[in-house]
Design a protein around this motif. Structure first.
Motif, PDB file in Angstrom:
ATOM      1  N   LYS A  94       0.849  -1.195   0.000  1.00 12.72           N
ATOM      2  CA  LYS A  94       0.000   0.000   0.000  1.00 12.72           C
ATOM      3  C   LYS A  94       0.885   1.246   0.000  1.00 12.72           C
ATOM      4  CE  LYS A  94      -3.642   2.172   2.778  1.00 12.72           C
ATOM      5  NZ  LYS A  94      -4.373   2.063   4.060  1.00 12.72           N
ATOM      6  N   LYS A  95       0.689   2.084  -0.987  1.00 11.45           N
ATOM      7  CA  LYS A  95       1.528   3.271  -1.191  1.00 11.45           C
ATOM      8  C   LYS A  95       1.564   4.177   0.047  1.00 11.45           C
ATOM      9  CE  LYS A  95       1.975   7.128  -4.428  1.00 11.45           C
ATOM     10  NZ  LYS A  95       1.413   7.753  -5.627  1.00 11.45           N
ATOM     11  N   GLU A  96       0.409   4.422   0.659  1.00 14.19           N
ATOM     12  CA  GLU A  96       0.340   5.314   1.823  1.00 14.19           C
ATOM     13  C   GLU A  96       1.096   4.733   3.013  1.00 14.19           C
ATOM     14  OE1 GLU A  96      -2.387   4.192   0.171  1.00 14.19           O
ATOM     15  OE2 GLU A  96      -3.084   5.997  -0.851  1.00 14.19           O
ATOM     16  N   LYS A  99       4.918   4.973   2.399  1.00 12.25           N
ATOM     17  CA  LYS A  99       5.395   6.332   2.652  1.00 12.25           C
ATOM     18  C   LYS A  99       5.436   6.633   4.150  1.00 12.25           C
ATOM     19  CE  LYS A  99       4.699  11.231   1.598  1.00 12.25           C
ATOM     20  NZ  LYS A  99       5.820  11.562   2.425  1.00 12.25           N
ATOM     21  N   ALA A 100       4.375   6.260   4.861  1.00 11.55           N
ATOM     22  CA  ALA A 100       4.331   6.528   6.301  1.00 11.55           C
ATOM     23  C   ALA A 100       5.477   5.824   7.025  1.00 11.55           C
ATOM     24  CB  ALA A 100       2.984   6.088   6.876  1.00 11.55           C
ATOM     25  N   ARG A 133       0.111   8.821  12.592  1.00  9.23           N
ATOM     26  CA  ARG A 133       0.646   8.643  11.235  1.00  9.23           C
ATOM     27  C   ARG A 133       0.547   7.193  10.759  1.00  9.23           C
ATOM     28  NH1 ARG A 133       4.529  12.388  13.486  1.00  9.23           N
ATOM     29  NH2 ARG A 133       5.838  10.635  14.073  1.00  9.23           N
ATOM     30  N   ALA A 137      -2.334   5.249   8.169  1.00  6.97           N
ATOM     31  CA  ALA A 137      -1.861   4.501   7.005  1.00  6.97           C
ATOM     32  C   ALA A 137      -2.302   3.042   7.059  1.00  6.97           C
ATOM     33  CB  ALA A 137      -0.331   4.593   6.913  1.00  6.97           C
TER      34      ALA A 137
END
Length: 139
Positions: A94-96, A99-100, A133, A137
């Motif tokens: 999962k992209k989010e 990144k998190a 955060r 995510a």
């Protein structure tokens, strides 16, 4: 006055340790609660979030016994946690979440450098925002 300055310095060291531990424990528990309800979803998100929770729990166990007067174990444990979180980021589909976790790893590496000198401010700042955060995510 001299004795007062010495007492203040000793109290400051103890306070930094207590604040760091309180922030770490509280942050990780909230993180754990946020990620626990995740079932299924995007690819391997559930597994990555569970592994992230476990990494933070192990970190808590590791630093719980560390002395606030000796910053070396705090630095080492924080660097290890950053490495584990970075590894989980690389696995996340999962992209989010990727990144998190990547951002969290960077925060932890920065915090490790300062906690290694006895300054827990960056560690406290990093940990205080972790539950939100990572929790966001993971959902």
């Amino acid at each position: 006055m001299r004795n007062g300055a010495q007492s203040a310095g000793a109290d400051r060291t103890g306070t930094v340790g207590r604040v760091a531990r309180r922030g770490i424990v509280g942050g990780a528990l909230v993180l754990g609660l946020g990620a626990c309800g995740l079932v299924g979803g995007d690819g391997n998100t559930g597994a990555i979030c569970t592994d992230t929770k476990q990494a933070y729990q192990q970190y808590i166990d590791q630093v719980r016994s560390a002395s606030a007067a000796d910053p070396a174990p705090w630095k080492q444990a924080t660097e290890q946690l950053a490495g584990r979180i970075d590894g989980l980021a690389k696995k996340a589909e999962k992209k989010e979440l990727k990144k998190a976790l990547t951002d969290e790893s960077a925060r932890l590496r920065t915090a490790a450098a300062s906690v290694g000198t006895g300054d827990a401010a960056q560690l406290n700042a990093a940990m205080s925002g972790t539950p939100e955060r990572i929790g966001n995510a993971c959902s």
